[in-house]
Design a protein around this motif. Structure first.
Motif, PDB file in Angstrom:
ATOM      1  N   ASN A  79       0.840  -1.193   0.000  1.00 41.09           N
ATOM      2  CA  ASN A  79       0.000   0.000   0.000  1.00 41.09           C
ATOM      3  C   ASN A  79       0.880   1.250   0.000  1.00 41.09           C
ATOM      4  OD1 ASN A  79      -2.047  -1.799   2.223  1.00 41.09           O
ATOM      5  ND2 ASN A  79      -2.660  -1.230   0.163  1.00 41.09           N
ATOM      6  N   ALA A  80       2.112   1.117   0.434  1.00 34.80           N
ATOM      7  CA  ALA A  80       3.035   2.256   0.489  1.00 34.80           C
ATOM      8  C   ALA A  80       4.465   1.751   0.499  1.00 34.80           C
ATOM      9  CB  ALA A  80       2.770   3.108   1.737  1.00 34.80           C
ATOM     10  N   VAL A  81       5.388   2.643   0.114  1.00 39.67           N
ATOM     11  CA  VAL A  81       6.813   2.349   0.239  1.00 39.67           C
ATOM     12  C   VAL A  81       7.429   3.511   0.999  1.00 39.67           C
ATOM     13  CG1 VAL A  81       8.986   1.950  -0.955  1.00 39.67           C
ATOM     14  CG2 VAL A  81       6.873   1.019  -1.905  1.00 39.67           C
ATOM     15  N   VAL A  82       8.090   3.214   2.111  1.00 39.37           N
ATOM     16  CA  VAL A  82       8.764   4.249   2.889  1.00 39.37           C
ATOM     17  C   VAL A  82      10.208   4.303   2.398  1.00 39.37           C
ATOM     18  CG1 VAL A  82       9.361   5.060   5.190  1.00 39.37           C
ATOM     19  CG2 VAL A  82       7.315   3.656   4.875  1.00 39.37           C
ATOM     20  N   LEU A  83      10.568   5.398   1.738  1.00 41.56           N
ATOM     21  CA  LEU A  83      11.948   5.538   1.238  1.00 41.56           C
ATOM     22  C   LEU A  83      12.816   6.075   2.369  1.00 41.56           C
ATOM     23  CD1 LEU A  83      11.418   6.948  -2.363  1.00 41.56           C
ATOM     24  CD2 LEU A  83      11.884   4.607  -1.662  1.00 41.56           C
ATOM     25  N   THR A  84      13.693   5.235   2.883  1.00 40.05           N
ATOM     26  CA  THR A  84      14.487   5.595   4.050  1.00 40.05           C
ATOM     27  C   THR A  84      15.788   6.292   3.686  1.00 40.05           C
ATOM     28  OG1 THR A  84      15.329   3.330   4.013  1.00 40.05           O
ATOM     29  CG2 THR A  84      13.517   3.797   5.514  1.00 40.05           C
ATOM     30  N   GLU A  85      16.309   5.991   2.497  1.00 40.70           N
ATOM     31  CA  GLU A  85      17.549   6.657   2.061  1.00 40.70           C
ATOM     32  C   GLU A  85      17.472   6.923   0.567  1.00 40.70           C
ATOM     33  OE1 GLU A  85      20.109   3.496   4.202  1.00 40.70           O
ATOM     34  OE2 GLU A  85      21.440   5.184   3.881  1.00 40.70           O
ATOM     35  N   GLU A  86      18.081   8.027   0.169  1.00 44.38           N
ATOM     36  CA  GLU A  86      18.049   8.420  -1.232  1.00 44.38           C
ATOM     37  C   GLU A  86      19.335   9.176  -1.515  1.00 44.38           C
ATOM     38  OE1 GLU A  86      14.555  10.471  -3.905  1.00 44.38           O
ATOM     39  OE2 GLU A  86      14.083   9.967  -1.835  1.00 44.38           O
ATOM     40  N   GLY A  87      19.838   9.115  -2.746  1.00 38.68           N
ATOM     41  CA  GLY A  87      21.054   9.867  -3.022  1.00 38.68           C
ATOM     42  C   GLY A  87      21.390   9.901  -4.496  1.00 38.68           C
ATOM     43  N   ILE A  88      22.528  10.501  -4.809  1.00 40.72           N
ATOM     44  CA  ILE A  88      23.005  10.588  -6.184  1.00 40.72           C
ATOM     45  C   ILE A  88      24.427  10.050  -6.220  1.00 40.72           C
ATOM     46  CG2 ILE A  88      23.654  12.154  -8.056  1.00 40.72           C
ATOM     47  CD1 ILE A  88      21.297  13.908  -7.239  1.00 40.72           C
ATOM     48  N   LEU A  89      24.661   9.103  -7.136  1.00 43.16           N
ATOM     49  CA  LEU A  89      25.993   8.532  -7.315  1.00 43.16           C
ATOM     50  C   LEU A  89      26.706   9.327  -8.395  1.00 43.16           C
ATOM     51  CD1 LEU A  89      25.474   4.667  -7.437  1.00 43.16           C
ATOM     52  CD2 LEU A  89      26.831   5.927  -5.779  1.00 43.16           C
ATOM     53  N   LYS A  90      27.945   9.697  -8.128  1.00 47.33           N
ATOM     54  CA  LYS A  90      28.724  10.416  -9.134  1.00 47.33           C
ATOM     55  C   LYS A  90      29.845   9.511  -9.625  1.00 47.33           C
ATOM     56  CE  LYS A  90      29.632  14.154  -6.637  1.00 47.33           C
ATOM     57  NZ  LYS A  90      30.042  15.541  -6.316  1.00 47.33           N
ATOM     58  N   ASP A  91      29.940   9.405 -10.947  1.00 51.30           N
ATOM     59  CA  ASP A  91      31.012   8.600 -11.543  1.00 51.30           C
ATOM     60  C   ASP A  91      31.540   9.371 -12.741  1.00 51.30           C
ATOM     61  OD1 ASP A  91      31.213   5.279 -13.103  1.00 51.30           O
ATOM     62  OD2 ASP A  91      32.737   6.705 -12.427  1.00 51.30           O
ATOM     63  N   GLY A  92      32.547  10.191 -12.495  1.00 48.75           N
ATOM     64  CA  GLY A  92      33.029  11.071 -13.563  1.00 48.75           C
ATOM     65  C   GLY A  92      31.968  12.110 -13.865  1.00 48.75           C
ATOM     66  N   TRP A  93      31.527  12.154 -15.132  1.00 45.17           N
ATOM     67  CA  TRP A  93      30.482  13.111 -15.510  1.00 45.17           C
ATOM     68  C   TRP A  93      29.084  12.553 -15.220  1.00 45.17           C
ATOM     69  CZ3 TRP A  93      31.517  17.960 -16.448  1.00 45.17           C
ATOM     70  CH2 TRP A  93      32.790  18.315 -16.919  1.00 45.17           C
ATOM     71  N   ALA A  94      28.994  11.238 -15.040  1.00 37.29           N
ATOM     72  CA  ALA A  94      27.672  10.609 -14.876  1.00 37.29           C
ATOM     73  C   ALA A  94      27.099  10.862 -13.490  1.00 37.29           C
ATOM     74  CB  ALA A  94      27.789   9.106 -15.108  1.00 37.29           C
TER      75      ALA A  94
END
Lengths: 122, 113
Positions: free
Chosen positions: B81-96
């Motif tokens: 019925n729901a998803v609790v997002l406990t962690e979120e982020g952005i991965l950096k790999d060079g320009w990506a």
């Protein structure tokens, strides 16, 4: 064995392994049920209306309904409720109810199965 | 031939995916993905139980809503019925830059088995 035969042998091994189930995790809640013939085990995709007891839970990657049916038969279950969860998301899909890669049998998603035994006197 | 192989490898490397691992006992019928809530905090006044762990990877850094809809689509098969997002982020790999998130799929009420 020549070099090309060796390369061919390795490629065949890799192809064979591409269909191998892995990340297999089983949980058993009821023991001592006699195994049964897999052909007698129903494969369901929703909870049945009949009352049941949960015998075991199975989970694997790169497996299929037959894999779950065999495990449920070993556990002595009457049926196994199967679902495919997770997996790749196709580019450009924007709707929540849009999932063209649902059921894709690659290594990304899991297939889960709940083995059940019907209660008598339902 | 080499160019085709590289193109295939690059396209696969860029695939978005939502990995779902069931942790609950028993089975629950699939839910309508449109109705699945994405939460950032654990509900306090509503009874719920956990169904499984959800991890989203390979999304563009600014594709937050798209990633949330992918989570809805993939968690629905578990009966969430729901998803609790406990962690979120952005991965950096060079320009990506790639966005990822992890959380817990939940179902309202008590477990039934």
């Amino acid at each position: 064995m020549t070099r090309s035969e060796f390369v061919g042998f390795i490629l065949i091994c890799l192809l064979a392994c591409a269909s191998c189930a892995h990340d297999i995790a089983d949980r058993y809640y009821v023991s001592a049920l006699p195994p049964r013939d897999p052909s007698s085990v129903e494969v369901l995709y929703v909870r049945p209306s009949r009352k049941f007891v949960v015998v075991a839970d199975f989970q694997a990657r790169q497996a299929d309904e037959d894999f779950m049916r065999d495990k449920a038969a070993e556990a002595g279950a009457d049926a196994v409720i199967v679902s495919r969860v997770g997996g790749l998301r196709a580019p450009g899909e924007s709707r929540a109810d849009q999932d063209s890669m649902s059921g894709y049998r690659g290594g990304v998603g899991h297939i889960v199965g709940t083995a059940i035994k019907y209660k008598e006197n339902n | 031939m080499r160019i085709v192989a590289i193109a295939i490898a690059l396209s696969l490397a860029a695939c978005s995916a939502v990995d779902v691992t069931k942790t609950a006992k028993g089975s629950y019928d699939p839910t309508d993905p449109n109705e699945i809530e994405i939460l950032k905090t654990v509900p306090v006044n509503k009874e719920y139980f956990e169904l499984g762990v959800v991890t989203a990877t390979g999304f563009s850094a600014n594709a937050v809503a798209e990633m949330h809809n992918a989570v809805r689509a993939k968690a629905s098969a578990l009966g969430a019925n729901a998803v609790v997002l406990t962690e979120e982020g952005i991965l950096k790999d060079g320009w990506a830059r790639e966005r990822w998130a992890t959380g817990t799929a939940i179902r309202w009420g008590k477990a039934e088995y």
